[in-house]
Enzyme design. Structure first.
Site, short mmCIF file in Angstrom:
data_model
loop_
_atom_site.label_atom_id
_atom_site.label_comp_id
_atom_site.label_asym_id
_atom_site.label_seq_id
_atom_site.Cartn_x
_atom_site.Cartn_y
_atom_site.Cartn_z
NE ARG A 1 -1.94 -1.69 3.60
CZ ARG A 1 -2.35 -1.85 4.85
NH1 ARG A 1 -3.56 -1.45 5.20
NH2 ARG A 1 -1.56 -2.39 5.75
CE LYS B 1 1.01 -2.16 9.35
NZ LYS B 1 -0.20 -2.52 10.14
CG HIS C 1 -2.01 -0.64 15.10
ND1 HIS C 1 -3.35 -0.72 15.41
CD2 HIS C 1 -1.94 -0.55 13.74
CE1 HIS C 1 -4.06 -0.68 14.29
NE2 HIS C 1 -3.23 -0.57 13.27
#
Length: 372
Positions: free
Chosen positions: A15, A75, A96
């Site tokens: 991506r 990410k 995250h």
């Protein structure tokens, strides 16, 4: 503002953080857009598309990090990328942080401002920047799980839809939110016998009203969970606590009660995983076996369908990206409490409570952080 988008370097991540359409919008707002050469290739966007959109190609990631004021990614920044961040820069991406103390420490030490896609909220209590990837991951989960169920991959050799004279496979989806609902719909569409477990009675009522006859649901008591997991051919873990570490819903001891060759698909692995035996894997080596149970725990599942995922994510992030660039991150957050909820790190301080609780780090409220 100078917006930079480097090429993703996490294993098998195809991506890209900025689509040509998003670049065109940013340029039309008067901003300069820097794209690392080849950044969009994995999603099917050649460099020429970015040039046509008015972006400037940059040969290296180092140059992007050196020159950009706002870094846009997909990410979490890898270790080498975290070293390139500097005080005053804004990072806008998935982070995250709850299961990742090393990344958290590095971001705090960088002095950069980090805004996490996964904790931005909306006025309906949703997570608008997590939703598109949750939809993709949810729809992928039965697909990759059915592959792992094949005997050649160590699975039980069960076809989810069965055939005439042979019953369908049994799928249990733990969590009835965005991921779980999409997973259940696809698994049921493949012909499986599907049950969704959730602890929210209003959510179970919604699922029953909307999908009655498509898949079933049960209240997620420990007893019901243990009973259904023991009978399942595939279990999909789809539980999310925004910004926090995922709860461990299946213990290692329970694996011995499952059917040999059954499959666990842990969609919550980005947040530490919701099975005790989960550990992150990659698209290159996606599965492993513990006590006879096959685990699929790829930490960037949507990267496998990079073009769909990139366009879906770009559609969702574009308004927030433009707000950050047009107004500056401070004013954008002051005027939008939902964007403020995305602030995780600023000026060496952690600013998201659930991460602080998970990692036992003191937290400064984002409102106070704005004054630093």
């Amino acid at each position: 503002m100078r917006i930079g988008c480097p090429k993703e370097i996490k294993a098998q991540e195809y991506r890209v953080g900025l689509t040509p359409n998003a670049a065109r919008e940013a340029v039309s707002h008067g901003h300069e857009v820097l794209i690392e050469t080849g950044a969009g290739a994995g999603s099917g966007f050649p460099d020429a598309d970015y040039v046509a959109a008015g972006a400037k190609l940059v040969e290296t990631a180092e140059a992007v990090f050196e020159d950009a004021e706002l870094i846009v990614k997909v990410k979490e920044p890898q270790a080498v990328e975290r070293k390139r961040l500097k005080e005053g820069q804004v990072l806008f991406t998935y982070l995250h942080l709850a299961p990742d103390p090393e990344q958290t420490r590095d971001l705090m030490e960088s002095g950069a401002t980090a805004i996490a896609y996964e904790t931005v909220t909306d006025d309906r209590g949703g997570l608008p920047l997590l939703a598109p990837m949750s939809e993709v991951a949810g729809r992928l989960a039965p697909q990759v799980g059915s592959w792992a169920l094949q005997r050649a991959n160590g699975g039980r050799g069960v076809l989810l839809g069965g055939v005439p004279g042979v019953g369908p496979g049994k799928v249990v989806v733990i969590g009835g939110g965005n991921v779980g609902t999409h997973a259940a719909r696809v698994a049921a569409g493949m012909g499986a016998d599907v049950t969704v477990l959730d602890m929210s009675l209003p959510r179970l009522r919604y699922l029953d009203d909307t999908f009655a006859g498509v898949f079933g649901n049960r209240y997620a008591s420990k007893g019901a969970t243990a009973e259904l997991v023991a009978e399942a051919d595939m279990v999909i873990g789809a539980v999310l606590i925004p910004g926090a570490a995922a709860p461990k819903l299946i213990s290692r001891a329970q694996l011995s009660e499952m059917k040999p060759g059954a499959v666990l698909v842990d969609v919550a692995i980005d947040q530490g995983g919701c099975f005790e035996t989960s550990k992150p894997t990659t698209h290159e080596n996606p599965i492993y076996e513990v006590d006879g149970i096959i685990h699929y725990c790829v930490a960037n599942m949507p990267g496998a369908v990079a073009r769909t995922s990139t366009i879906a994510l770009g559609n969702a992030t574009m308004p927030y990206l433009l707000a950050l660039a047009d107004k500056g991150w401070r004013r954008a957050c002051e005027e939008d409490p939902h964007l403020m909820a995305g602030l995780n790190v600023h000026a060496g301080r952690l600013t998201y409570y659930a991460v602080g609780k998970a990692l036992e780090i003191d937290v400064l409220s984002p409102q106070l952080a704005l004054k630093l």
